[in-house]
Design an enzyme around this catalytic site. Sequence first.
Site: not given
Length: 454
Positions: A207, A264
Amino acid sequence: MNKKENSTETSRRNAMRMLATGSAAGLLSLFDSPRARAERYVTPQYAKGAAPVTIKKVRAITTAPGGSNLVIVKVETSEPGLYGLGCATFTQRAKVVVPAVDIYLDEFCVGKDVDNIEDMWQSAYVSSYWRNDAVLNNALSGLDQALWDIKGKRANVPVHQLLGGKARIAVDTYTHASGPTPEAIADKVQQYMSEGFRHIRIQQGGYGGVGAMEEIKPDFKAAGFGRATDDFSDQRTYLKRVPKMFEMVRKRCGEDIELLHDMHELVEPMDAINMIKGLEEYRPYFIEDPFSPENMGWFKQLRQSTTVPIAMGELFNNINEFRDPMANQLFDYIRCHISQIGGITPAIKVARLGEWFNVKTAWHGPGDTSPVGHSANNNIDIAVWNFGIQESQRFSEKVQEVFPGCPTIKNGYYYVNETPGLGIDINEKEAAKYPIGTKSRWTVRKSDGTLLKP
């Protein structure tokens, strides 16, 4: 003849008629008191239900057969052999959940009727006085799922039948394709397409590009700031890479495959908005978690800036956090963790609320959701009308040995186990072979060492 005399005469004639025809039961029904008639009434079997069952023990079982710390709640009952399982996994702080279950929930639940799930949830939720706690919510989630598991077993039906029955043939899923380069990601996408997946999440590295930026040497590492294991993300590099990744995958894999991406919450809100706008031509199925919970006010501007569908809510752990964004249609998919918001009971409420505003479900289902948690996800997914998509997880042989009845994937679908309850069990002897740890890595920094909030 007055009205009263007429009524008496009618009763007398009816009684004589019944005597003449031998109807003693009819005669008795005329003159018996309501109490006498009630005493003779026999409750039909279908209305009796099962005998009351109470909770004898609530305890936590920990295991890590797949590497992630997993916490399972087992609720044992007064009926021999009857128990329920629920997922209470908070993998980053797993060992803190255990005493919350073994001490507080056990003391709170012993002797209570297993059937009263709503009352149990509400009273447990407020019994600690303060709400919105990650540890206690996970413990409560495990208890709640275990009670639904027991209810399904007692009714001899899968949990989804208690939630309204099937609304579809199976649960459509997405899988995760990552790699160091867009070309490597496209290769993975083609592989998963050949296995039948229709939805694939694409990520370059971890992420925020974590682990795929070796060419950049962050200054905080050279200065010895933070821990040696802290991760690094350069936001500019990440923001430039994502559109190129989508372009490559679309070019190689075509327009039919649905592509997802998880931000994220690792970039600034305005940068997130600009990047998402730039992805419109690649038609993402959804972009996940563009803003952290502290930045929810930016959703209105995001909505006005782009038509790309948005998924949100993985970090929400109070069901009230969903209400206003859903009512204002600020995102398209409910992205929450069932073992974090309190279990099946609140998840169903969130899903039903979404139906009113055309917001679909997309429950969180990573590797640190136990197979029990995945089974709970799937039993909801197959029953609610506004199901969207489910994050999938394929379980190793070790995991399947610990959890008999793991959900299975075929042609990109989860097929729900039709066994009563949640359809899954735990082998405690096997589980004990894989003890959990306390180490967790979730620290990502900018080059100068500034912490990035997930």
